[in-house]
Design a protein around this motif. Structure first.
Motif, PDB file in Angstrom:
ATOM      1  N   GLU A   1      41.471  40.136  37.196  1.00 56.37           N
ATOM      2  CA  GLU A   1      40.432  39.111  37.334  1.00 56.37           C
ATOM      3  C   GLU A   1      39.868  38.820  35.948  1.00 56.37           C
ATOM      4  O   GLU A   1      39.644  39.736  35.156  1.00 56.37           O
ATOM      5  CB  GLU A   1      39.307  39.580  38.270  1.00 56.37           C
ATOM      6  CG  GLU A   1      38.146  38.597  38.291  1.00 56.37           C
ATOM      7  CD  GLU A   1      37.326  38.589  39.566  1.00 56.37           C
ATOM      8  OE1 GLU A   1      37.840  38.972  40.635  1.00 56.37           O
ATOM      9  OE2 GLU A   1      36.156  38.176  39.485  1.00 56.37           O
TER      10      GLU A   1
ATOM     11  N   ASN B   1      41.733  35.694  40.244  1.00 63.63           N
ATOM     12  CA  ASN B   1      40.445  35.021  40.405  1.00 63.63           C
ATOM     13  C   ASN B   1      39.768  34.827  39.055  1.00 63.63           C
ATOM     14  O   ASN B   1      39.878  35.681  38.180  1.00 63.63           O
ATOM     15  CB  ASN B   1      39.509  35.847  41.289  1.00 63.63           C
ATOM     16  CG  ASN B   1      39.908  35.793  42.746  1.00 63.63           C
ATOM     17  OD1 ASN B   1      40.480  34.802  43.195  1.00 63.63           O
ATOM     18  ND2 ASN B   1      39.623  36.857  43.476  1.00 63.63           N
TER      19      ASN B   1
ATOM     20  N   THR C   1      37.257  46.028  41.288  1.00 59.83           N
ATOM     21  CA  THR C   1      37.764  44.921  40.478  1.00 59.83           C
ATOM     22  C   THR C   1      37.470  45.232  39.016  1.00 59.83           C
ATOM     23  O   THR C   1      36.329  45.523  38.655  1.00 59.83           O
ATOM     24  CB  THR C   1      37.058  43.606  40.873  1.00 59.83           C
ATOM     25  OG1 THR C   1      37.299  43.361  42.252  1.00 59.83           O
ATOM     26  CG2 THR C   1      37.569  42.437  40.052  1.00 59.83           C
TER      27      THR C   1
END
Ligand code: HMG
Ligand code: MG
Length: 299
Positions: free
Chosen positions: A97, A137, A76
């Motif tokens: 993210e 997210n 990520t």
């Protein structure tokens, strides 16, 4: 409480570390650092931030860094976004993210993002709505959880309240930041106990700057509180531009050494990690802040 079998380290060196460097750092050097970190096995890297370049000049090249890193599927790559403008810029750069950041102290909120705590939370609402549409997210930070450079003591209940607002608006994880590194293990345990009254422990992370040399002890205390995610910085780089004198996050190498000793899995290769830290320190012309790296390189 028993210790966890696995801990996730969130590598914040390219952001929290480099944001505080006085000298300019090239996009190429930042890209190299991020790629070295993913090669070492870090599964979460905070690559940069989309903030005002007038406020934090060092993060100005974040879009180029995102464009040039070699992305790995299992990793990520995140960015800090203080407002909707930053979120839009992050989306245009292919960020998958983001993180929003609030403070537990009013004075720090004003100095860091030029607004009150409640104004900052209002600013995050459109980010949360858009993030849902993008399927992105959002991680939430709370700063000054164990002390504020301007206000001194910060009550755990105040931290819990801000953390809970971020959690309620949809942040999937809340990282509690000891921005000035004054926290000690007892206070850390009390903090997590209080915040866990509102947010499940599995949704909390610890972010310890090592100014007073307490970060490893605080991480151990957090592990005993059932916390399994910690933000760390390669070679202990960094600090916060709005917390004068605060040193970097605890060094990733030092946390990895402790976790290895405890038999806790992380998926990170120590040799590659130390090499990543060595390379960035050479670029920056500074000594590593990791005691483990220093000891290993002196052998
Ligand atoms: P402001 O001055 O109140 O905002 O700053 P503004 O809306 O009036 O805009 C001022 C100028 O910035 C304008 O430009 C905007 O266009 C521009 P001008 O018209 O003057 O040329 N601007 C932007 N430019 C690029 N990207 C943006 C953006 N937004 C506005 N997103 C603002 C408010 C939040 C923008 C500012 O205060 C800021 O950027 N702050 C960032 C502070 C920061 O990055 N701090 C370090 C990270 S937090 C941290 O380290 C703590 C953490 O590690 C946890 C812990 O340790 O506790 C996470
Ligand atoms: Mg920080």
């Amino acid at each position: 409480m028993s210790l966890p079998q696995f801990v996730r380290l969130v590598e914040v060196g390219p952001r929290d570390g480099l944001q505080n460097e006085a000298q300019p750092v090239s996009v190429a050097a930042k890209v190299q650092l991020v790629d070295d970190l993913s090669a070492a096995g870090l599964s979460y890297i905070e690559v940069g931030s989309f903030v005002s370049p007038k406020w934090v000049p060092q993060m100005a090249g974040s879009a180029q860094v995102f464009a040039q890193i070699q992305r790995k599927d299992a990793v990520t790559y995140a960015a800090l976004t203080p407002n909707f403008r930053g979120f839009e810029d992050a989306m245009a750069s292919g960020v998958t993210e983001v993180a929003v950041f609030a403070a537990a102290s009013e004075a720090f909120s004003q100095r860091n993002i030029n607004c009150s705590i409640s104004e900052s939370l209002e600013r995050f609402v459109p980010i949360m709505e858009a993030a849902r549409l993008y399927g992105v997210n959002v991680r939430g930070y709370v700063s000054c959880v164990l002390g504020c450079p301007y206000e001194g003591k910060v009550a755990p209940e105040q931290v819990a309240s801000v953390a809970n607002e971020l959690f309620a608006m949809g942040c999937y994880e809340i990282s509690l930041g000891d921005t000035i590194g004054t926290g000690t293990p007892g206070a850390t345990r009390q903090l997590f106990e209080t915040v866990a009254g509102k947010i499940p422990r599995g949704k909390l992370a610890g972010h310890f700057h090592d100014t007073y040399g307490q970060a490893l002890a605080n991480i151990y205390a957090s592990l005993l509180e059932g916390i399994q995610v910690f933000d760390t910085s390669i070679a202990g780089l960094g600090g916060c531009p709005y917390a004068k004198g605060a040193s970097g996050n605890v060094a990733t190498e030092d946390v990895l050494y402790m976790l290895n000793g405890l038999g806790i899995e992380t998926g990170i290769d120590m040799d590659l990690l130390i090499a990543a830290g060595q390379r960035v320190c050479e670029v920056l012309g500074r000594h590593t802040g990791s005691r483990v790296a220093r000891a290993r390189l002196a052998r």
